[in-house]
Scaffold this active site. Structure first.
Site, PDB file in Angstrom:
ATOM      1  N   THR A  14     -31.798  28.017 -70.728  1.00  0.00           N
ATOM      2  CA  THR A  14     -32.414  29.239 -71.245  1.00  0.00           C
ATOM      3  C   THR A  14     -33.927  29.209 -71.109  1.00  0.00           C
ATOM      4  O   THR A  14     -34.539  30.132 -70.571  1.00  0.00           O
ATOM      5  CB  THR A  14     -32.026  29.431 -72.719  1.00  0.00           C
ATOM      6  OG1 THR A  14     -30.600  29.528 -72.825  1.00  0.00           O
ATOM      7  CG2 THR A  14     -32.651  30.698 -73.275  1.00  0.00           C
ATOM      8  N   VAL A 133     -42.833  22.868 -81.481  1.00  0.00           N
ATOM      9  CA  VAL A 133     -42.866  23.285 -82.884  1.00  0.00           C
ATOM     10  C   VAL A 133     -43.054  24.796 -82.953  1.00  0.00           C
ATOM     11  O   VAL A 133     -44.008  25.338 -82.393  1.00  0.00           O
ATOM     12  CB  VAL A 133     -44.014  22.588 -83.656  1.00  0.00           C
ATOM     13  CG1 VAL A 133     -44.060  23.060 -85.101  1.00  0.00           C
ATOM     14  CG2 VAL A 133     -43.860  21.080 -83.596  1.00  0.00           C
ATOM     15  N   LYS A 206     -40.293  18.423 -86.574  1.00  0.00           N
ATOM     16  CA  LYS A 206     -41.432  19.314 -86.373  1.00  0.00           C
ATOM     17  C   LYS A 206     -42.546  19.048 -87.388  1.00  0.00           C
ATOM     18  O   LYS A 206     -43.732  19.072 -87.044  1.00  0.00           O
ATOM     19  CB  LYS A 206     -40.959  20.767 -86.452  1.00  0.00           C
ATOM     20  CG  LYS A 206     -40.012  21.138 -85.308  1.00  0.00           C
ATOM     21  CD  LYS A 206     -39.376  22.496 -85.517  1.00  0.00           C
ATOM     22  CE  LYS A 206     -38.416  22.825 -84.382  1.00  0.00           C
ATOM     23  NZ  LYS A 206     -37.686  24.097 -84.615  1.00  0.00           N
TER      24      LYS A 206
END
Length: 432
Positions: A14, A133, A206
């Site tokens: 993707t 992130v 993250k």
């Protein structure tokens, strides 16, 4: 215009197709910014037999990573294949062969980031990872560059769209966790195995990256205290709302003096706090700076084009650096030695929900336990249960140390009048 700059793309899922689309469709703008045309020369794919459609019409596909990593004509390697060890090995090999690297891989950067940044520094290469992130939100560059002159003291982030979608639907629609999770999987927000999302592991990676950059301190995944949302109930959300709070899965990084705390957990924030209005799959990071005050960065936390936009923005930065001859300066050595707060130094408010026997002396027994451990109560709510034989007691404490609060929980579990501790959550972000 200067000679063409060549890119090797590891992964064509993707995000990979999004990266290729943006580079091809925005060619004029990219060439103007960089001062040279940009071309994706080769793409690493898992199979050559799969129909890749028109996106792959103008580039070479390969199943051999060395065709990219050892190609002397390729200037930058973009890693969007995901995974851990293989992706880390490819990035390290690319850097060792003098190639700059752009990645969206928060797993690798959270676990192996220090090692890869050291290699990049030794090889005078750039390693950028903005897309790792908060997807399309340029939060890492904001911290490193936009707030470079400030001292960041706290960051609170909704950095996982899956859990935010689930909690939003549970809060607003009163739906059960299991039902919303199935819907999130059907919509593509959650994986078939949602553990990394719902148990807070994705957000923990993250917040470790954010804390490392924001505090200039090497923070590892193991330094993050983590709990997820799988045990959150509709009753928790109803009582939170009644007491003026909205629940979010929040990554928190706090610095007091030389010591820091990093955690991910379901957290109650006041309805009026900006993070409370961040719904569904959107992400937001709230940053406290000594000079700038409070700022929030909001946007799509994932998705093909938002993430690809962050990747290509990093790519532009690398290629501009290469054209200017200033590559190899992206890996800044952390300024401070890691010092983590102890449980005696971590302070917060807490939401606590318990079932207790509804009889004379119950509340006196409970308040005695709180008092003996220096825990005072800010809000109290009591609801009769089971035809008056039980009471559901919900409290929000004043700010206390984590140590004192956990000692209270241990005492409550042993107390005769307490039937069950139903839930316990941190509360944050009271607006002054």
């Amino acid at each position: 215009m200067a000679q063409q700059m060549n890119v090797g793309l590891l992964g064509f899922g993707t995000v990979g197709t999004g990266v290729l689309e943006i580079i091809e469709q925005h060619q004029d703008k990219l060439a103007h910014q960089i001062g040279a045309p940009v071309k994706v020369k080769k793409v690493l794919v898992s199979s050559l037999d799969k129909d890749r459609g028109p996106a792959a019409a103008h580039t070479e596909l390969t199943t051999n990573a060395d065709d990219i990593l050892l190609d002397e004509d390729i200037d930058v390697v973009v890693e969007v294949m995901g995974g851990m060890e293989q992706a880390r090995d490819y990035m390290k090999k690319a850097l060792e062969h003098g190639k700059h690297v752009v990645t969206a891989n928060k797993d690798v950067m959270a676990v192996h980031g220090s090692e890869l940044l050291k290699t990049a520094n030794e090889q005078k290469c750039d390693l950028f990872y903005e897309a790792s992130v908060a997807g399309g939100i340029p939060i890492l560059r904001t911290i490193v560059e936009g707030l470079a002159s400030d001292r960041i003291t706290k960051m609170m982030g909704i950095v996982n769209g899956t859990t935010n979608y689930i909690l939003t639907q549970m809060t607003k629609e009163g739906r059960l966790y299991e039902d919303v999770l199935k819907e999130a999987q059907a919509l593509g927000y959650a994986e078939a195995d949602p553990t990394a999302d719902v148990e807070g592991l994705d957000a923990a990676r993250k917040i470790a990256i954010l804390g490392t950059l924001g505090f200039s301190m090497n923070l590892d995944l193991d330094d993050v205290s983590v709990s997820g949302i799988s045990r959150v109930t509709s009753q928790d959300l109803q009582y939170s709302k009644q007491l003026g709070y909205t629940m979010k899965l929040i990554g928190i990084a706090v610095r007091d003096g030389d010591k820091v705390e990093v955690s991910v957990q379901p957290t109650l924030v006041p309805h009026e706090h900006p993070l409370a209005s961040v719904d569904d799959e959107f992400n937001a990071v709230y940053v406290y700076g000594e000079a700038v005050g409070e700022t929030m960065f909001y946007g799509p936390g994932a998705g093909k084009l938002p993430t690809a936009t962050a990747v290509v923005s990093d790519l532009v930065e690398v290629l501009k650096n290469k054209r200017l001859g200033v590559t190899g300066n992206s890996a800044v050595i952390p300024q401070f030695e890691k010092q983590l707060k102890t449980d005696e130094e971590i302070r917060s408010k807490y939401f606590l929900r318990i079932h207790a026997k509804d009889k004379r002396g119950t509340f006196a027994a409970l308040t005695r336990i709180f008092d003996e451990h220096n825990v005072s109560l800010e809000k109290i709510l009591q609801v009769p249960l089971n035809e008056g034989r039980l009471a559901e007691i919900i409290v929000v404490t004043h700010e206390v140390t984590k140590k004192d609060y956990e000692e209270v929980l241990e005492r409550l579990q042993d107390e005769d009048v307490v039937v069950e501790i139903k839930s316990s959550y941190r509360t944050e972000g009271d607006m002054s």
